[in-house]
Scaffold this active site. Structure first.
Site, mmCIF file in Angstrom:
data_model
loop_
_atom_site.group_PDB
_atom_site.id
_atom_site.type_symbol
_atom_site.label_atom_id
_atom_site.label_comp_id
_atom_site.label_asym_id
_atom_site.label_seq_id
_atom_site.Cartn_x
_atom_site.Cartn_y
_atom_site.Cartn_z
ATOM 1 N N LYS A 111 0.802 -1.222 0.000
ATOM 2 C CA LYS A 111 0.000 0.000 0.000
ATOM 3 C C LYS A 111 0.832 1.268 0.000
ATOM 4 C CE LYS A 111 -4.179 -2.060 1.284
ATOM 5 N NZ LYS A 111 -5.527 -1.923 1.670
ATOM 6 N N LYS A 193 -4.805 -11.005 -5.863
ATOM 7 C CA LYS A 193 -6.039 -11.395 -5.177
ATOM 8 C C LYS A 193 -7.157 -10.418 -5.522
ATOM 9 C CE LYS A 193 -5.846 -8.912 -0.790
ATOM 10 N NZ LYS A 193 -7.177 -8.492 -0.415
ATOM 11 N N LYS A 196 -10.577 -4.733 -3.157
ATOM 12 C CA LYS A 196 -11.436 -3.568 -3.417
ATOM 13 C C LYS A 196 -10.653 -2.385 -3.924
ATOM 14 C CE LYS A 196 -12.170 -3.667 1.508
ATOM 15 N NZ LYS A 196 -13.073 -4.131 2.485
HETATM 16 P P1 ATP Z 1 -7.847 -3.855 -0.055
HETATM 17 O O1 ATP Z 1 -7.471 -4.638 -1.239
HETATM 18 O O2 ATP Z 1 -8.296 -2.475 -0.333
HETATM 19 O O3 ATP Z 1 -6.838 -3.937 1.031
HETATM 20 P P2 ATP Z 1 -9.407 -6.034 0.626
HETATM 21 O O4 ATP Z 1 -10.337 -6.376 -0.452
HETATM 22 O O5 ATP Z 1 -8.144 -6.815 0.776
HETATM 23 O O6 ATP Z 1 -9.109 -4.512 0.540
HETATM 24 P P3 ATP Z 1 -9.872 -5.986 3.520
HETATM 25 O O7 ATP Z 1 -10.825 -5.016 4.122
HETATM 26 O O8 ATP Z 1 -8.422 -5.762 3.714
HETATM 27 O O9 ATP Z 1 -10.229 -6.149 1.985
HETATM 28 O O10 ATP Z 1 -10.225 -7.421 4.046
HETATM 29 C C1 ATP Z 1 -11.371 -7.802 4.777
HETATM 30 C C2 ATP Z 1 -11.332 -9.292 5.009
HETATM 31 O O11 ATP Z 1 -11.501 -9.956 3.762
HETATM 32 C C3 ATP Z 1 -10.009 -9.797 5.572
HETATM 33 O O12 ATP Z 1 -10.238 -10.862 6.469
HETATM 34 C C4 ATP Z 1 -9.290 -10.287 4.350
HETATM 35 O O13 ATP Z 1 -8.322 -11.264 4.655
HETATM 36 C C5 ATP Z 1 -10.431 -10.866 3.545
HETATM 37 N N1 ATP Z 1 -10.109 -10.858 2.100
HETATM 38 C C6 ATP Z 1 -9.691 -9.803 1.387
HETATM 39 N N2 ATP Z 1 -9.491 -10.136 0.098
HETATM 40 C C7 ATP Z 1 -9.795 -11.455 0.006
HETATM 41 C C8 ATP Z 1 -9.791 -12.386 -1.077
HETATM 42 N N3 ATP Z 1 -9.438 -12.025 -2.289
HETATM 43 N N4 ATP Z 1 -10.167 -13.657 -0.824
HETATM 44 C C9 ATP Z 1 -10.528 -14.027 0.427
HETATM 45 N N5 ATP Z 1 -10.560 -13.197 1.489
HETATM 46 C C10 ATP Z 1 -10.196 -11.935 1.292
#
Ligand code: ATP
Ligand code: LTN
Length: 328
Positions: A111, A193, A196
């Protein structure tokens, strides 16, 4: 009973990776564990947020959890900022956390890359507040997606370090990472992965995407070379799509492969889009219903914070005594 806790940042958008990685496991554990689920709004402000939007996103997150089946009678559901013990313990843990270990966190590296010195201290310090969230509640298990494993490991290290220095105080937590679906990949890439903050919305399926958007995104999803609808180590794209299909339909990957024997990718994608939409439509309806009664959402969070505060303050009293700041 096992004590379980998790939180997801209120960023306004939740994708199916977030849902299956962290929300659904919480729903499944309800009833057999002692559950805490919170909205880490102070984590969200590690990157700039518009106040009105943040407020809306906190309510949206609450509606999503309730719609998913989180029952406030079985799960203490609350807002992080309403329980000031989180930031208080965060500060104390800051004083035993090391710059080096925080600098090794891959999420921070991802990030902050390309931003030079222009990232908040909060973004660097994010995992320490997360450790405080976990340790305040004697949490044993933390359901998260695979990407958060390193942060839970830091919470373990800090718990062990504190206990060694000041005497037994914290339970050492374990990450709880599901076997399938702990790391859904982006639809537009097999390398990254689902996320968002991805550059393109074609990367993810949002919980609130309508049927047409879901179909469009799935049709545009990358596939592996060949034509067979089969998962496997050298078939990352189809493995990901079949995993999503399995999660939303409750069918096994093997069953789905069998159902699609001899079918082309196009037909498979149509079926997948239909399955995603059949799964998300009732959820979206519930979310909208819940959002229509803002006062009820606020009341749920308020009641949850009252319960959480009791547990958190008890732990903080022990911590203040151990470190020597409690005078009586
Ligand atoms: P960003 O990419 O902006 O960091 P994010 O999509 O990774 O956001 P978070 O808010 O960091 O989302 O994660 C919320 C929860 O969802 C955490 O437990 C994280 O491990 C899980 N998570 C995030 N992305 C994935 C994914 N691609 N598959 C499964 N679990 C996920
Ligand atoms: N870092 C997590 C959100 C989070 C969290 C927590 C998860 C903040 N505090 C405590 C589990 C336990 C994320 O999803 N990005």
């Amino acid at each position: 009973m096992t004590r379980v806790l998790t939180g997801l940042q209120p960023s306004g958008l939740l994708h199916i990776g977030n849902y299956f990685g962290a929300v659904e496991p919480m729903v499944r554990l309800q009833g057999e564990s002692e559950m805490f689920m919170f909205i880490p709004d102070y984590h969200a402000i590690t990157v700039p947020q518009k106040p009105a939007e943040l407020r809306r996103n906190i309510l949206f997150a609450t509606a999503v959890y309730l719609a998913a089946g989180i029952d406030p009678k079985k799960t203490v559901l609350f807002q992080q900022s309403a329980v000031s013990q989180h930031t208080e313990l965060g500060w104390i843990l800051n004083c035993i956390a090391k710059m080096g270990e925080l600098g090794r966190m891959t999420q921070f590296k991802d990030k902050s890359t390309g931003k030079g010195e222009n990232v908040s201290v909060g973004l660097f310090d994010y995992p320490v507040l997360m450790a405080a969230d976990i340790l305040l509640y004697d949490t044993q298990a933390v359901p998260v997606g695979a990407d958060q494993k390193q942060h839970v490991e830091l919470a373990r290290d800090l718990a062990i370090r504190f206990n060694k220095t000041f005497g037994d105080t914290f339970v050492v937590p374990e990450p709880l990472i599901r076997k399938e679906g702990a790391r859904l990949m982006g639809l537009d890439s097999t390398e990254k992965k689902m996320s968002k903050s991805a550059a393109s919305p074609k990367n993810y399926i949002s919980l609130m995407d309508d049927a047409a958007a879901v179909e469009k995104k799935i049709k545009a999803a990358v596939t592996d070379s060949g034509t067979e609808v089969k998962a496997g180590p050298n078939r990352p794209a189809l493995t990901n799509l079949l995993t999503i299909f399995s999660l939303v339909s409750g069918k096994t990957v093997a069953e789905l492969e069998k159902n699609h024997e001899g079918k082309e990718y196009g037909a498979f994608k149509t079926d997948l889009a239909e399955a995603v939409n059949a799964w998300s439509a009732p959820l979206q309806m519930k979310i909208r219903e819940l959002l229509a009664d803002e006062a009820a959402l606020v009341a749920v969070l308020k009641a949850g914070a009252e319960k959480a505060r009791v547990v958190a303050e008890k732990k903080m009293q022990a911590v203040r005594t151990k470190i020597g700041v409690a005078l009586t």
